[in-house]
Design a protein around this motif. Sequence first.
Motif, PDB file in Angstrom:
ATOM      1  N   PRO A   1       0.805  -1.218   0.000  1.00 31.46           N
ATOM      2  CA  PRO A   1       0.000   0.000   0.000  1.00 31.46           C
ATOM      3  C   PRO A   1       0.841   1.273   0.000  1.00 31.46           C
ATOM      4  O   PRO A   1       0.371   2.327  -0.385  1.00 31.46           O
ATOM      5  CB  PRO A   1      -0.824  -0.110   1.290  1.00 31.46           C
ATOM      6  N   GLY A   2       2.120   1.191   0.382  1.00 28.25           N
ATOM      7  CA  GLY A   2       2.972   2.370   0.411  1.00 28.25           C
ATOM      8  C   GLY A   2       3.696   2.618  -0.898  1.00 28.25           C
ATOM      9  O   GLY A   2       4.331   3.641  -1.067  1.00 28.25           O
ATOM     10  N   LYS A   3       3.608   1.682  -1.824  1.00 28.99           N
ATOM     11  CA  LYS A   3       4.313   1.813  -3.098  1.00 28.99           C
ATOM     12  C   LYS A   3       3.424   2.558  -4.090  1.00 28.99           C
ATOM     13  O   LYS A   3       2.308   2.154  -4.354  1.00 28.99           O
ATOM     14  CB  LYS A   3       4.665   0.428  -3.635  1.00 28.99           C
ATOM     15  N   PRO A   4       3.939   3.650  -4.645  1.00 24.92           N
ATOM     16  CA  PRO A   4       3.115   4.428  -5.575  1.00 24.92           C
ATOM     17  C   PRO A   4       2.886   3.701  -6.896  1.00 24.92           C
ATOM     18  O   PRO A   4       3.687   2.862  -7.308  1.00 24.92           O
ATOM     19  CB  PRO A   4       3.908   5.709  -5.788  1.00 24.92           C
ATOM     20  N   THR A   5       1.813   4.068  -7.561  1.00 20.02           N
ATOM     21  CA  THR A   5       1.500   3.532  -8.880  1.00 20.02           C
ATOM     22  C   THR A   5       2.263   4.321  -9.938  1.00 20.02           C
ATOM     23  O   THR A   5       2.830   5.383  -9.657  1.00 20.02           O
ATOM     24  CB  THR A   5      -0.003   3.660  -9.165  1.00 20.02           C
ATOM     25  N   ARG A   6       2.226   3.840 -11.170  1.00 18.94           N
ATOM     26  CA  ARG A   6       2.848   4.570 -12.276  1.00 18.94           C
ATOM     27  C   ARG A   6       2.210   5.945 -12.430  1.00 18.94           C
ATOM     28  O   ARG A   6       2.913   6.922 -12.681  1.00 18.94           O
ATOM     29  CB  ARG A   6       2.729   3.764 -13.573  1.00 18.94           C
ATOM     30  N   ASP A   7       0.896   6.020 -12.288  1.00 21.25           N
ATOM     31  CA  ASP A   7       0.209   7.318 -12.396  1.00 21.25           C
ATOM     32  C   ASP A   7       0.674   8.283 -11.314  1.00 21.25           C
ATOM     33  O   ASP A   7       0.866   9.473 -11.572  1.00 21.25           O
ATOM     34  CB  ASP A   7      -1.312   7.146 -12.314  1.00 21.25           C
ATOM     35  N   GLU A   8       0.876   7.777 -10.105  1.00 24.58           N
ATOM     36  CA  GLU A   8       1.342   8.633  -9.008  1.00 24.58           C
ATOM     37  C   GLU A   8       2.779   9.090  -9.234  1.00 24.58           C
ATOM     38  O   GLU A   8       3.117  10.234  -8.947  1.00 24.58           O
ATOM     39  CB  GLU A   8       1.205   7.891  -7.672  1.00 24.58           C
ATOM     40  N   VAL A   9       3.624   8.203  -9.766  1.00 25.34           N
ATOM     41  CA  VAL A   9       5.011   8.572 -10.068  1.00 25.34           C
ATOM     42  C   VAL A   9       5.037   9.639 -11.161  1.00 25.34           C
ATOM     43  O   VAL A   9       5.786  10.611 -11.078  1.00 25.34           O
ATOM     44  CB  VAL A   9       5.833   7.326 -10.469  1.00 25.34           C
ATOM     45  N   GLU A  10       4.199   9.468 -12.173  1.00 28.11           N
ATOM     46  CA  GLU A  10       4.130  10.460 -13.244  1.00 28.11           C
ATOM     47  C   GLU A  10       3.705  11.822 -12.689  1.00 28.11           C
ATOM     48  O   GLU A  10       4.330  12.846 -12.985  1.00 28.11           O
ATOM     49  CB  GLU A  10       3.153   9.999 -14.323  1.00 28.11           C
ATOM     50  N   ALA A  11       2.659  11.834 -11.868  1.00 24.21           N
ATOM     51  CA  ALA A  11       2.169  13.093 -11.291  1.00 24.21           C
ATOM     52  C   ALA A  11       3.231  13.746 -10.406  1.00 24.21           C
ATOM     53  O   ALA A  11       3.418  14.975 -10.446  1.00 24.21           O
ATOM     54  CB  ALA A  11       0.891  12.847 -10.491  1.00 24.21           C
ATOM     55  N   LEU A  12       3.953  12.952  -9.630  1.00 23.41           N
ATOM     56  CA  LEU A  12       4.987  13.500  -8.755  1.00 23.41           C
ATOM     57  C   LEU A  12       6.158  14.055  -9.568  1.00 23.41           C
ATOM     58  O   LEU A  12       6.729  15.093  -9.221  1.00 23.41           O
ATOM     59  CB  LEU A  12       5.470  12.429  -7.771  1.00 23.41           C
ATOM     60  N   THR A  13       6.493  13.404 -10.673  1.00 26.31           N
ATOM     61  CA  THR A  13       7.558  13.898 -11.542  1.00 26.31           C
ATOM     62  C   THR A  13       7.166  15.229 -12.166  1.00 26.31           C
ATOM     63  O   THR A  13       7.985  16.161 -12.231  1.00 26.31           O
ATOM     64  CB  THR A  13       7.896  12.866 -12.644  1.00 26.31           C
ATOM     65  N   LEU A  14       5.923  15.332 -12.613  1.00 26.11           N
ATOM     66  CA  LEU A  14       5.438  16.596 -13.177  1.00 26.11           C
ATOM     67  C   LEU A  14       5.492  17.708 -12.132  1.00 26.11           C
ATOM     68  O   LEU A  14       5.877  18.840 -12.431  1.00 26.11           O
ATOM     69  CB  LEU A  14       4.017  16.432 -13.717  1.00 26.11           C
ATOM     70  N   LYS A  15       5.146  17.364 -10.898  1.00 22.82           N
ATOM     71  CA  LYS A  15       5.198  18.336  -9.801  1.00 22.82           C
ATOM     72  C   LYS A  15       6.642  18.748  -9.507  1.00 22.82           C
ATOM     73  O   LYS A  15       6.929  19.926  -9.253  1.00 22.82           O
ATOM     74  CB  LYS A  15       4.544  17.733  -8.556  1.00 22.82           C
ATOM     75  N   ALA A  16       7.568  17.796  -9.555  1.00 24.89           N
ATOM     76  CA  ALA A  16       8.989  18.096  -9.328  1.00 24.89           C
ATOM     77  C   ALA A  16       9.518  19.028 -10.412  1.00 24.89           C
ATOM     78  O   ALA A  16      10.224  19.998 -10.117  1.00 24.89           O
ATOM     79  CB  ALA A  16       9.803  16.798  -9.296  1.00 24.89           C
ATOM     80  N   ALA A  17       9.158  18.762 -11.669  1.00 23.07           N
ATOM     81  CA  ALA A  17       9.604  19.625 -12.775  1.00 23.07           C
ATOM     82  C   ALA A  17       9.025  21.027 -12.617  1.00 23.07           C
ATOM     83  O   ALA A  17       9.723  22.020 -12.867  1.00 23.07           O
ATOM     84  CB  ALA A  17       9.190  19.014 -14.117  1.00 23.07           C
ATOM     85  N   ALA A  18       7.785  21.122 -12.190  1.00 18.14           N
ATOM     86  CA  ALA A  18       7.158  22.437 -11.971  1.00 18.14           C
ATOM     87  C   ALA A  18       7.848  23.190 -10.836  1.00 18.14           C
ATOM     88  O   ALA A  18       8.018  24.411 -10.907  1.00 18.14           O
ATOM     89  CB  ALA A  18       5.674  22.264 -11.684  1.00 18.14           C
ATOM     90  N   LEU A  19       8.271  22.469  -9.802  1.00 17.15           N
ATOM     91  CA  LEU A  19       8.983  23.102  -8.688  1.00 17.15           C
ATOM     92  C   LEU A  19      10.325  23.664  -9.168  1.00 17.15           C
ATOM     93  O   LEU A  19      10.691  24.792  -8.817  1.00 17.15           O
ATOM     94  CB  LEU A  19       9.205  22.092  -7.556  1.00 17.15           C
ATOM     95  N   ILE A  20      11.038  22.901  -9.979  1.00 19.33           N
ATOM     96  CA  ILE A  20      12.313  23.386 -10.533  1.00 19.33           C
ATOM     97  C   ILE A  20      12.062  24.624 -11.387  1.00 19.33           C
ATOM     98  O   ILE A  20      12.782  25.617 -11.284  1.00 19.33           O
ATOM     99  CB  ILE A  20      13.006  22.294 -11.367  1.00 19.33           C
ATOM    100  N   GLU A  21      11.033  24.565 -12.220  1.00 18.47           N
ATOM    101  CA  GLU A  21      10.718  25.686 -13.114  1.00 18.47           C
ATOM    102  C   GLU A  21      10.383  26.951 -12.324  1.00 18.47           C
ATOM    103  O   GLU A  21      10.847  28.040 -12.660  1.00 18.47           O
ATOM    104  CB  GLU A  21       9.535  25.309 -14.007  1.00 18.47           C
TER     105      GLU A  21
ATOM    106  N   ALA B   1      14.697  23.463  -5.223  1.00 14.36           N
ATOM    107  CA  ALA B   1      14.103  22.159  -5.516  1.00 14.36           C
ATOM    108  C   ALA B   1      14.979  21.030  -4.963  1.00 14.36           C
ATOM    109  O   ALA B   1      14.458  20.073  -4.379  1.00 14.36           O
ATOM    110  CB  ALA B   1      13.909  22.004  -7.017  1.00 14.36           C
ATOM    111  N   ARG B   2      16.290  21.140  -5.128  1.00 19.58           N
ATOM    112  CA  ARG B   2      17.190  20.101  -4.634  1.00 19.58           C
ATOM    113  C   ARG B   2      17.030  19.917  -3.126  1.00 19.58           C
ATOM    114  O   ARG B   2      17.039  18.799  -2.621  1.00 19.58           O
ATOM    115  CB  ARG B   2      18.648  20.422  -4.988  1.00 19.58           C
ATOM    116  N   GLU B   3      16.870  21.012  -2.397  1.00 24.65           N
ATOM    117  CA  GLU B   3      16.650  20.906  -0.950  1.00 24.65           C
ATOM    118  C   GLU B   3      15.397  20.087  -0.660  1.00 24.65           C
ATOM    119  O   GLU B   3      15.392  19.224   0.221  1.00 24.65           O
ATOM    120  CB  GLU B   3      16.545  22.297  -0.321  1.00 24.65           C
ATOM    121  N   ALA B   4      14.316  20.361  -1.393  1.00 22.73           N
ATOM    122  CA  ALA B   4      13.068  19.617  -1.205  1.00 22.73           C
ATOM    123  C   ALA B   4      13.234  18.154  -1.598  1.00 22.73           C
ATOM    124  O   ALA B   4      12.699  17.257  -0.940  1.00 22.73           O
ATOM    125  CB  ALA B   4      11.948  20.258  -2.019  1.00 22.73           C
ATOM    126  N   PHE B   5      13.994  17.896  -2.657  1.00 24.41           N
ATOM    127  CA  PHE B   5      14.177  16.531  -3.142  1.00 24.41           C
ATOM    128  C   PHE B   5      15.048  15.695  -2.200  1.00 24.41           C
ATOM    129  O   PHE B   5      14.857  14.487  -2.081  1.00 24.41           O
ATOM    130  CB  PHE B   5      14.804  16.528  -4.540  1.00 24.41           C
TER     131      PHE B   5
END
Length: 159
Positions: free
Chosen positions: A30-50, A57-61
């Motif tokens: 139950p703690g392992k994210p799905t592919r959809d969740e990984v995709e959404a988190l990656t998009l959020k990470a890219a938006a944070l960098i932008e 962003a590196r501090e948050a990561f």
Amino acid sequence: MRLLIAGWSGRIALVGAILLMLTGVAGADPGKPTRDEVEALTLKAAALIESQGIEAAREAFNRAGEFRFGEIYVNVIDFTGTWLAYPPRPAGVGQNVVNLKDADGRFMVKDILKVAQESGHGWVSYRWLNPVSNRIEPKTSFVKRVPGKDLVAYIGIYE
């Protein structure tokens, strides 16, 4: 009569639990994210960098929390293949990994860069060391080019 009913309901619950485990529903992590969740988190990470830049962003990561938990962490490389964020080993920041090969000899960073440069985003599969199990395992990463920058954020999920 109540004891007999309670006994049967307990057995039915046990049989139901066993069936769920055998079909994989109860056995899923139950703690392992799905592919959809990984995709959404990656998009959020890219938006944070932008929006905030790579340093913030590196501090948050690197901090345990939304972007780093269990086997999940955000990698960031530039278009030359230099690590700008690598939470499992922050000392690797600044290292050029463009010629890095996975356990099967694939140039995984080149594959990641190709997807980011040609499509802007997508999935790349390779085999990598899982920091939780400490074993080489199949991994699929969602890759996202940071809008307006020659940077790539990616997060992988071990299969």
